[in-house]
Design a protein around this motif. Structure first.
Motif, PDB file in Angstrom:
ATOM      1  N   LEU F  79      -8.010 -22.136 108.040  1.00  0.00           N
ATOM      2  CA  LEU F  79      -6.556 -21.970 108.015  1.00  0.00           C
ATOM      3  C   LEU F  79      -5.889 -23.185 108.661  1.00  0.00           C
ATOM      4  O   LEU F  79      -4.927 -23.738 108.133  1.00  0.00           O
ATOM      5  N   LYS F  80      -6.410 -23.606 109.798  1.00  0.00           N
ATOM      6  CA  LYS F  80      -5.836 -24.751 110.500  1.00  0.00           C
ATOM      7  C   LYS F  80      -5.935 -26.013 109.629  1.00  0.00           C
ATOM      8  O   LYS F  80      -4.979 -26.787 109.526  1.00  0.00           O
ATOM      9  N   PHE F  81      -7.091 -26.190 108.990  1.00  0.00           N
ATOM     10  CA  PHE F  81      -7.263 -27.321 108.078  1.00  0.00           C
ATOM     11  C   PHE F  81      -6.176 -27.314 106.999  1.00  0.00           C
ATOM     12  O   PHE F  81      -5.559 -28.345 106.719  1.00  0.00           O
ATOM     13  N   HIS F  82      -5.937 -26.155 106.396  1.00  0.00           N
ATOM     14  CA  HIS F  82      -5.000 -26.107 105.267  1.00  0.00           C
ATOM     15  C   HIS F  82      -3.537 -26.093 105.713  1.00  0.00           C
ATOM     16  O   HIS F  82      -2.652 -26.423 104.922  1.00  0.00           O
ATOM     17  N   LEU F  83      -3.289 -25.702 106.958  1.00  0.00           N
ATOM     18  CA  LEU F  83      -1.933 -25.865 107.477  1.00  0.00           C
ATOM     19  C   LEU F  83      -1.597 -27.349 107.575  1.00  0.00           C
ATOM     20  O   LEU F  83      -0.497 -27.781 107.205  1.00  0.00           O
ATOM     21  N   LYS F  84      -2.561 -28.131 108.046  1.00  0.00           N
ATOM     22  CA  LYS F  84      -2.365 -29.580 108.130  1.00  0.00           C
ATOM     23  C   LYS F  84      -2.265 -30.170 106.714  1.00  0.00           C
ATOM     24  O   LYS F  84      -1.412 -31.017 106.438  1.00  0.00           O
ATOM     25  N   ALA F  85      -3.143 -29.691 105.831  1.00  0.00           N
ATOM     26  CA  ALA F  85      -3.117 -30.162 104.444  1.00  0.00           C
ATOM     27  C   ALA F  85      -1.771 -29.852 103.784  1.00  0.00           C
ATOM     28  O   ALA F  85      -1.209 -30.696 103.073  1.00  0.00           O
ATOM     29  N   ALA F  86      -1.265 -28.638 104.031  1.00  0.00           N
ATOM     30  CA  ALA F  86       0.028 -28.258 103.447  1.00  0.00           C
ATOM     31  C   ALA F  86       1.110 -29.241 103.881  1.00  0.00           C
ATOM     32  O   ALA F  86       1.947 -29.673 103.077  1.00  0.00           O
ATOM     33  N   ARG F  87       1.095 -29.607 105.143  1.00  0.00           N
ATOM     34  CA  ARG F  87       2.053 -30.593 105.647  1.00  0.00           C
ATOM     35  C   ARG F  87       1.840 -31.948 104.965  1.00  0.00           C
ATOM     36  O   ARG F  87       2.808 -32.599 104.537  1.00  0.00           O
ATOM     37  N   ASN F  88       0.579 -32.350 104.820  1.00  0.00           N
ATOM     38  CA  ASN F  88       0.269 -33.660 104.228  1.00  0.00           C
ATOM     39  C   ASN F  88       0.745 -33.793 102.781  1.00  0.00           C
ATOM     40  O   ASN F  88       1.072 -34.884 102.330  1.00  0.00           O
ATOM     41  N   VAL F  89       0.744 -32.684 102.047  1.00  0.00           N
ATOM     42  CA  VAL F  89       1.158 -32.766 100.639  1.00  0.00           C
ATOM     43  C   VAL F  89       2.620 -32.407 100.441  1.00  0.00           C
ATOM     44  O   VAL F  89       3.069 -32.217  99.305  1.00  0.00           O
ATOM     45  N   GLY F  90       3.378 -32.279 101.548  1.00  0.00           N
ATOM     46  CA  GLY F  90       4.819 -32.178 101.396  1.00  0.00           C
ATOM     47  C   GLY F  90       5.467 -30.835 101.664  1.00  0.00           C
ATOM     48  O   GLY F  90       6.679 -30.687 101.477  1.00  0.00           O
ATOM     49  N   CYS F  91       4.697 -29.829 102.104  1.00  0.00           N
ATOM     50  CA  CYS F  91       5.333 -28.556 102.472  1.00  0.00           C
ATOM     51  C   CYS F  91       6.132 -28.759 103.756  1.00  0.00           C
ATOM     52  O   CYS F  91       5.647 -29.392 104.698  1.00  0.00           O
ATOM     53  N   THR F  92       7.327 -28.197 103.793  1.00  0.00           N
ATOM     54  CA  THR F  92       8.098 -28.255 105.033  1.00  0.00           C
ATOM     55  C   THR F  92       7.579 -27.192 106.003  1.00  0.00           C
ATOM     56  O   THR F  92       6.926 -26.227 105.607  1.00  0.00           O
ATOM     57  N   ARG F  93       7.909 -27.407 107.284  1.00  0.00           N
ATOM     58  CA  ARG F  93       7.539 -26.386 108.280  1.00  0.00           C
ATOM     59  C   ARG F  93       8.142 -25.028 107.913  1.00  0.00           C
ATOM     60  O   ARG F  93       7.498 -23.988 108.083  1.00  0.00           O
ATOM     61  N   GLU F  94       9.358 -25.055 107.423  1.00  0.00           N
ATOM     62  CA  GLU F  94      10.040 -23.800 107.109  1.00  0.00           C
ATOM     63  C   GLU F  94       9.327 -23.054 105.979  1.00  0.00           C
ATOM     64  O   GLU F  94       9.197 -21.824 106.013  1.00  0.00           O
ATOM     65  N   GLU F  95       8.874 -23.792 104.970  1.00  0.00           N
ATOM     66  CA  GLU F  95       8.156 -23.147 103.864  1.00  0.00           C
ATOM     67  C   GLU F  95       6.852 -22.515 104.343  1.00  0.00           C
ATOM     68  O   GLU F  95       6.498 -21.398 103.952  1.00  0.00           O
ATOM     69  N   ILE F  96       6.144 -23.243 105.193  1.00  0.00           N
ATOM     70  CA  ILE F  96       4.876 -22.729 105.715  1.00  0.00           C
ATOM     71  C   ILE F  96       5.108 -21.476 106.545  1.00  0.00           C
ATOM     72  O   ILE F  96       4.399 -20.468 106.395  1.00  0.00           O
ATOM     73  N   VAL F  97       6.108 -21.541 107.413  1.00  0.00           N
ATOM     74  CA  VAL F  97       6.409 -20.377 108.257  1.00  0.00           C
ATOM     75  C   VAL F  97       6.769 -19.175 107.394  1.00  0.00           C
ATOM     76  O   VAL F  97       6.300 -18.048 107.631  1.00  0.00           O
ATOM     77  N   GLU F  98       7.581 -19.400 106.357  1.00  0.00           N
ATOM     78  CA  GLU F  98       7.968 -18.281 105.482  1.00  0.00           C
ATOM     79  C   GLU F  98       6.762 -17.692 104.759  1.00  0.00           C
ATOM     80  O   GLU F  98       6.661 -16.475 104.574  1.00  0.00           O
ATOM     81  N   ALA F  99       5.850 -18.562 104.313  1.00  0.00           N
ATOM     82  CA  ALA F  99       4.648 -18.081 103.615  1.00  0.00           C
ATOM     83  C   ALA F  99       3.816 -17.197 104.537  1.00  0.00           C
ATOM     84  O   ALA F  99       3.277 -16.163 104.115  1.00  0.00           O
ATOM     85  N   ILE F 100       3.723 -17.603 105.800  1.00  0.00           N
ATOM     86  CA  ILE F 100       2.951 -16.809 106.769  1.00  0.00           C
ATOM     87  C   ILE F 100       3.658 -15.499 107.088  1.00  0.00           C
ATOM     88  O   ILE F 100       3.054 -14.426 107.112  1.00  0.00           O
ATOM     89  N   VAL F 101       4.967 -15.603 107.359  1.00  0.00           N
ATOM     90  CA  VAL F 101       5.738 -14.406 107.711  1.00  0.00           C
ATOM     91  C   VAL F 101       5.660 -13.376 106.580  1.00  0.00           C
ATOM     92  O   VAL F 101       5.567 -12.166 106.813  1.00  0.00           O
ATOM     93  N   GLN F 102       5.699 -13.852 105.358  1.00  0.00           N
ATOM     94  CA  GLN F 102       5.615 -12.942 104.205  1.00  0.00           C
ATOM     95  C   GLN F 102       4.343 -12.091 104.264  1.00  0.00           C
ATOM     96  O   GLN F 102       4.339 -10.931 103.852  1.00  0.00           O
ATOM     97  N   MET F 103       3.266 -12.648 104.764  1.00  0.00           N
ATOM     98  CA  MET F 103       2.009 -11.896 104.831  1.00  0.00           C
ATOM     99  C   MET F 103       2.070 -10.736 105.824  1.00  0.00           C
ATOM    100  O   MET F 103       1.231  -9.834 105.769  1.00  0.00           O
ATOM    101  N   SER F 104       3.051 -10.741 106.740  1.00  0.00           N
ATOM    102  CA  SER F 104       3.163  -9.624 107.689  1.00  0.00           C
ATOM    103  C   SER F 104       3.294  -8.294 106.955  1.00  0.00           C
ATOM    104  O   SER F 104       2.789  -7.271 107.407  1.00  0.00           O
TER     105      SER F 104
END
Lengths: 128, 128, 128, 128, 128, 128
Positions: F79-104
């Motif tokens: 998960l940590k690897f792909h969080l960094k990868a998501a950032r590297n390919v252009g995901c914003t912090r807000e998009e990542i946070v929303e994707a995680i929050v959605q899983m709640s």
């Protein structure tokens, strides 16, 4: 508690000695301080009943446990314990690695990766 | 697509034939209608790469898969497929039952119960 | 945001104070720095709606949460939080241990072992 | 219950209408007969709070839900619901299939296979 | 096999009678045809050792099992069994519903929804 | 091994470079010491086949992986690897946070919380 409980307990202790005497003792000692009944269940049921069953030899059983725990991905300390146990009962490094790699198809690459990282730790500790 | 893809594909088809030719064909046919690339990955990667690996024989591999899928508890159709496959490559009913029962310690009684119910279905179908 | 949001938020804060005021505050403070909306959902939904529900008392609820998180095996920090919470709302050590041990049948021995190790940490911290 | 509860409820109903009005109504109707409070939480929290959040559009959200539920493998009825929802909010069949296939690496081939079988059912029902 | 095995077996049978005599007999009968040793373990370990433990009463135990199995989401037949068992030992419908709803926070809404659907089936069968 | 294996391997290396060259190299180097075949499968299958597939862009893929791994809760390093990868390919912090929050909603609050804690670590490391 009763005599027969002791029979199952005795059989469990013997199986534990084949698998990893010291590792088992450490687990049982900790359990006795918090859940003494459960310490007995580990010896009697897990080792005395299940791991002492006929049909499959201990080497195959430990490979199956490594596969199952790798697939589950929720039992890091127990996986490490059984990786060491698998080695103790005669599994080669190659067999263990193959069993873990096989799980990549069924439980995903992260499950297999974490299994391999744990195996590496166990194998590296052997080298010393 | 390329020649070597064909080599892995060919190896996968041969492994599928050892395991359960008809069952594999049914899965691949369905996949081709919805995800043709993934149909290839099943043949090439799952069967051509992983299940064709050295070190472990097919009988041990199928026991490991049965253990892993029983422990996960999320793959009923695949567990049934591999219970049949385990029988096809020479696992005895007793070995399969022991592999499933062993998982009761690691993944709980419901996982083992559902594995045994699936095994019963597969064994009963054989009898006919 | 609105008044009623505040009503649910208020109820959540009160429930948090019963359970573990400091522990909750720490979680909420961290969440505010990364996902402020989700910090609100924890207070409003988890504590204000669900944990404040009628029918079951807080002691029973915390035992149920300990059982659920032990069975899942994927939520170590949350299990530790609720082990402490269970103690804060009046669960005895014996009740907590029994709830965890019970999960050995349903989720396997590793789930129960890891639950007991976490409980031991929480109980040992109390002693000081 | 209060006005603002109604505001969140209203927002949830609107989001449900975008996603799958009939499917949502069926779920909520069943829930009302057994757990009316939880029926409200589904509308207010799942749809009114989370699915109505900013930043991500509904199409991306439904793809993420399909990925998450495919990976978990424990939520067959909900996966089918969200496969249909994904189609309703504009995901192409190809996008859905790719999202599921991607999970084969992370959660294993059985998870992806069961996701694809569910997708096939949903797509086939559309054809009629 | 030995006398004391019989003592644990006897205690297990008594506990089964309190919980759901017929349901238990059906499970044990099926198991005897495929894994007779495991049939004994269900009676002796699950019911004779664990469910017969002190500290927690049977009503609380069944609520904890319902919570755990709901959270896991991999044990539909066993969840249904224990929903009925929970009713048999005196849990109210409201208590069971609350225990399931509580898991929505810890294991997600699909886990809680599937738990509630199963509870509805069990409650509806009672009505007749 | 053969030329086409090299073609898939080459494509995998290129995809790895887009995602996180150094992080990938570290994983592959470790794997080569314990399971060299599996190191190849990671490059060829995970990156060369699946992540290089058409239809979805890399940004969407990484968001889907973050959602899937958050929901599973068993793959912290990945998960940590792909969080960094998501950032590297252009995901914003807000998009990542929303994707995680959605899983709640789908996998529970602990899954989302642990996802957010991991994201915070990755985001904090960026700041330096």
């Amino acid at each position: 508690m009763s005599n027969d409980g002791n029979e199952r307990y005795q059989r469990g202790l013997e199986k534990m000695a084949e698998v990893d005497r010291e590792g088992c003792q450490r687990v049982v000692e900790v359990l006795k301080t918090i859940a003494p009944e459960f310490a007995n269940y580990v010896v009697e049921f897990a080792f005395g009943d299940i791991l002492s069953g006929p049909v499959l030899n201990l080497k195959t059983r430990e490979l199956l446990i490594v596969a199952g725990l790798t697939a589950m991905g929720t039992a890091a300390p127990q996986l490490k314990f059984h990786l060491k146990a698998a080695r103790n009962v005669g599994c080669t490094r190659e067999e263990i690695v193959e069993a873990i790699v096989q799980m990549s198809v069924y439980a995903g690459f992260p499950a297999a990766l974490n299994g391999l990282y744990a195996a590496k730790e166990v194998f590296d500790a052997e080298a010393n």
